[in-house]
Design an enzyme around this catalytic site. Structure first.
Site, PDB file in Angstrom:
ATOM      1  N   GLY A 170       0.828  -1.198   0.000  1.00 24.73           N
ATOM      2  CA  GLY A 170       0.000   0.000   0.000  1.00 24.73           C
ATOM      3  C   GLY A 170       0.858   1.241   0.000  1.00 24.73           C
ATOM      4  O   GLY A 170       2.072   1.175  -0.185  1.00 24.73           O
ATOM      5  N   HIS A 171       0.223   2.374   0.240  1.00 26.32           N
ATOM      6  CA  HIS A 171       0.915   3.664   0.182  1.00 26.32           C
ATOM      7  C   HIS A 171       1.151   4.266   1.570  1.00 26.32           C
ATOM      8  O   HIS A 171       1.468   5.440   1.676  1.00 26.32           O
ATOM      9  CB  HIS A 171       0.127   4.646  -0.690  1.00 26.32           C
ATOM     10  CG  HIS A 171       0.105   4.261  -2.139  1.00 26.32           C
ATOM     11  ND1 HIS A 171      -0.496   5.041  -3.106  1.00 26.32           N
ATOM     12  CD2 HIS A 171       0.598   3.179  -2.790  1.00 26.32           C
ATOM     13  CE1 HIS A 171      -0.377   4.458  -4.292  1.00 26.32           C
ATOM     14  NE2 HIS A 171       0.275   3.320  -4.121  1.00 26.32           N
ATOM     15  N   GLY A 172       0.977   3.455   2.626  1.00 25.39           N
ATOM     16  CA  GLY A 172       1.273   3.933   3.966  1.00 25.39           C
ATOM     17  C   GLY A 172       0.106   4.662   4.605  1.00 25.39           C
ATOM     18  O   GLY A 172      -1.051   4.524   4.196  1.00 25.39           O
TER      19      GLY A 172
END
Length: 394
Positions: A239-241
């Site tokens: 994911g992107h955090g």
């Protein structure tokens, strides 16, 4: 003031809140209202009938979804209801196989203006692979639907829920107060577009604990108007955090304040902890944020502030971000960066980030190659050992 005078009211509030999910006296089984656990028959109407019966009951009630697979189209569970409700799912709820069935509605399952409700258990599978393929092909596609949404809810518990393969965001809170989300699992392939895990905006008093998020976008997205938000024991990746923003989407925008993320692990994510805003005027702000006790495992941007956010790199605004970022603490963050620049704090040219604290940071790159940091207009204090070397202005 004594210690007990502080904790007892808090304990009373907590116990009152937990009572939302206590046993209900009336059970409304969706099968009794005509739902079929075959995964094919449209059970939307039966779910609505069960909901309306429970919602209109003067006694605490449970909507029960038993074992089996139930196909449900876009549905709104509307309030306010007469008493507290439990929505108990033992089986699996699936979306229609054709992603176009939702049209432009924006929601698959929406709880609207419902208070004192608990959503417990179950798997919700939006079966969005066809929608993602449409998005990736560049064709004209519907905007996509969020899988599970709560709008204008109060005193909400979400526990033990699994959401899979959302078209866009898995779970959203919009305009909610006093929400506890625990032990949920939000899952979509790492290459699925815009499948954020948990998105919060215009909401106050939210906890998100003990959960796993593996998606193609932000694990947790924190939007404008979020206050008093606690995230702990999160397993994030792919994911992107965890992102605050993007902000500065418009000039008049509510701020974000009192956000804490602690005791969490990021694995193979694009970002670790990120604050992002567009480079345009805004009266928004971010303040009183704590990122602490975090582990980064091969994360591309473990610590990042980006006030020139423009993911497409096309037609980007060229002004200065009006979002004021202050009092942000990064404490005890350790692990490995997938890029050499492990820390990047790029603040607005006209509104410097102030009150930034770096304490006990240890981020490494490849063996023999030290990690680096880069700051622009970031002012603050460094405490303890900082690796890579702090770039903050004092």
């Amino acid at each position: 003031m004594t210690k007990s005078s502080i904790t007892l009211p808090l304990l009373f509030t907590l116990l009152t809140f937990i009572d939302v999910s206590s046993g209900a006296s009336n059970v409304f089984n969706v099968v009794s209202f005509g739902a079929k656990p075959d995964g094919v028959t449209d059970s939307t109407g039966a779910f609505l009938k069960a909901w309306r019966a429970a919602c209109s009951s003067a006694a605490a009630s449970t909507v029960m979804v038993p074992t089996g697979t139930f196909m449900v189209k876009g549905i709104t569970f509307g309030g306010p209801c007469k008493s507290r409700l439990k929505f108990q799912v033992a089986g699996t709820v699936v979306a229609p196989p054709d992603y176009r069935a939702f049209g432009n509605s924006g929601y698959w399952i929406l709880f609207n203006k419902v208070s004192k409700i608990s959503l417990i258990g179950g798997t919700f599978d939006a079966r969005a692979s066809g929608f993602w393929a449409c998005r990736k092909s560049g064709q004209s596609c519907p905007p996509g639907v969020r899988s599970i949404s709560f709008n204008s809810g109060k005193d909400v518990i979400i526990s033990g829920v699994k959401s899979m393969n959302s078209q866009v965001t898995h779970m959203t809170l919009n305009g909610c107060t006093n929400v506890a989300v625990r032990n949920v699992k939000l899952v979509a392939p790492g290459n699925s577009p815009n499948t954020d895990g948990f998105h919060v905006q215009f909401s106050t008093g939210v906890t998100f604990t003990g959960s796993t998020v593996q998606t193609g976008d932000d694990c947790v997205a924190i939007g404008a108007g979020t206050r008093n938000f606690l995230i702990s024991k999160l397993a994030c990746g792919p994911g992107h955090g965890v992102s605050i923003g993007s902000l500065a989407k418009e000039l008049n925008e509510d701020g974000v304040e009192n956000v804490t993320l602690s005791s969490s692990v990021f694995t193979g994510t694009q970002n670790g902890v990120r604050i992002k805003s567009w480079a345009r005027p805004s009266n928004g702000f971010v303040k009183n944020v704590f990122f602490q006790n975090l582990i980064m495992r091969n994360v591309q941007n473990p610590i990042i502030i980006d006030q020139n956010y423009c993911p497409s790199h096309k037609g980007c605004p060229t002004e200065h971000s009006g979002v004021k970022i202050s009092q942000v603490t990064y404490k005890n963050i350790q692990g490995t960066s997938a890029t050499q620049q492990a820390m990047k704090l790029v603040c607005s040219q006209s509104n410097p980030c102030t009150g930034i604290t770096l304490q006990d940071i240890k981020l490494t790159y490849k063996s023999g190659t030290p990690a680096t940091s880069y700051c622009f207009n970031a002012v603050g204090t460094s405490l303890g050992v900082i690796q890579p070397t702090s770039c903050l202005n004092r």
